[in-house]
Scaffold this active site. Sequence first.
Site: not given
Ligand code: PNS
Length: 160
Positions: A17, A41, A90, A127
């Site tokens: 990150h 979770k 990644r 993570s």
């Molecule tokens: O670190 P992560 O878990 O990969 O992050 C994922 C995240 C938070 C970027 C993604 O789940 C997100 O954007 N969630 C917000 C809800 C949302 O906008 N959902 C529609 C996505 S197209």
Amino acid sequence: MATAVCPGSFDPPTNGHMDVIRRSVSLFDQVVVAVIRNLSKTPMFRSSERVAMLGDLFADEPTVEIASFDGLLVDFAKDRNVNVIVKGLRAVSDFDYELQMAQMNHRLSGIDTVFVPTSPEHAYLSSSLVKEVGSLGGAVDSLVPPEVARLMKERWSHER
Ligand code: PNS
């Protein structure tokens, strides 16, 4: 002026990150690191703790702001006048889902996603793997920033 958002769970922030956020800082005028509040979770760290950790890590970076959000990322991005969403990639395995989200986010808001390839030395990092390794007694010191490693060990010492 171009403002980017780096969204994520950051539970906890890893060296991967840090790499993606630092590289975003060199590409954009302003960077908002957006910590999602509600995870599906149970998180290791509350969102306020994740925000505080990132705030400390980027305290010397005047163009970085740390915020938290709920709901759709694009609603948060529009409220903050963000121009671009930045995501780290990644490996090819990240690409399918990230492309789908990028296309959905663009469809919903017109906001584009820029993909930053993670530096190879961080390509295996996530993570969840860091948490698994650390909770089973493995060393996390080279995987996360020192202060994050300290907080993780402190958390586990209370659980054991
Ligand atoms: O670190 P992560 O878990 O990969 O992050 C994922 C995240 C938070 C970027 C993604 O789940 C997100 O954007 N969630 C917000 C809800 C949302 O906008 N959902 C529609 C996505 S197209």
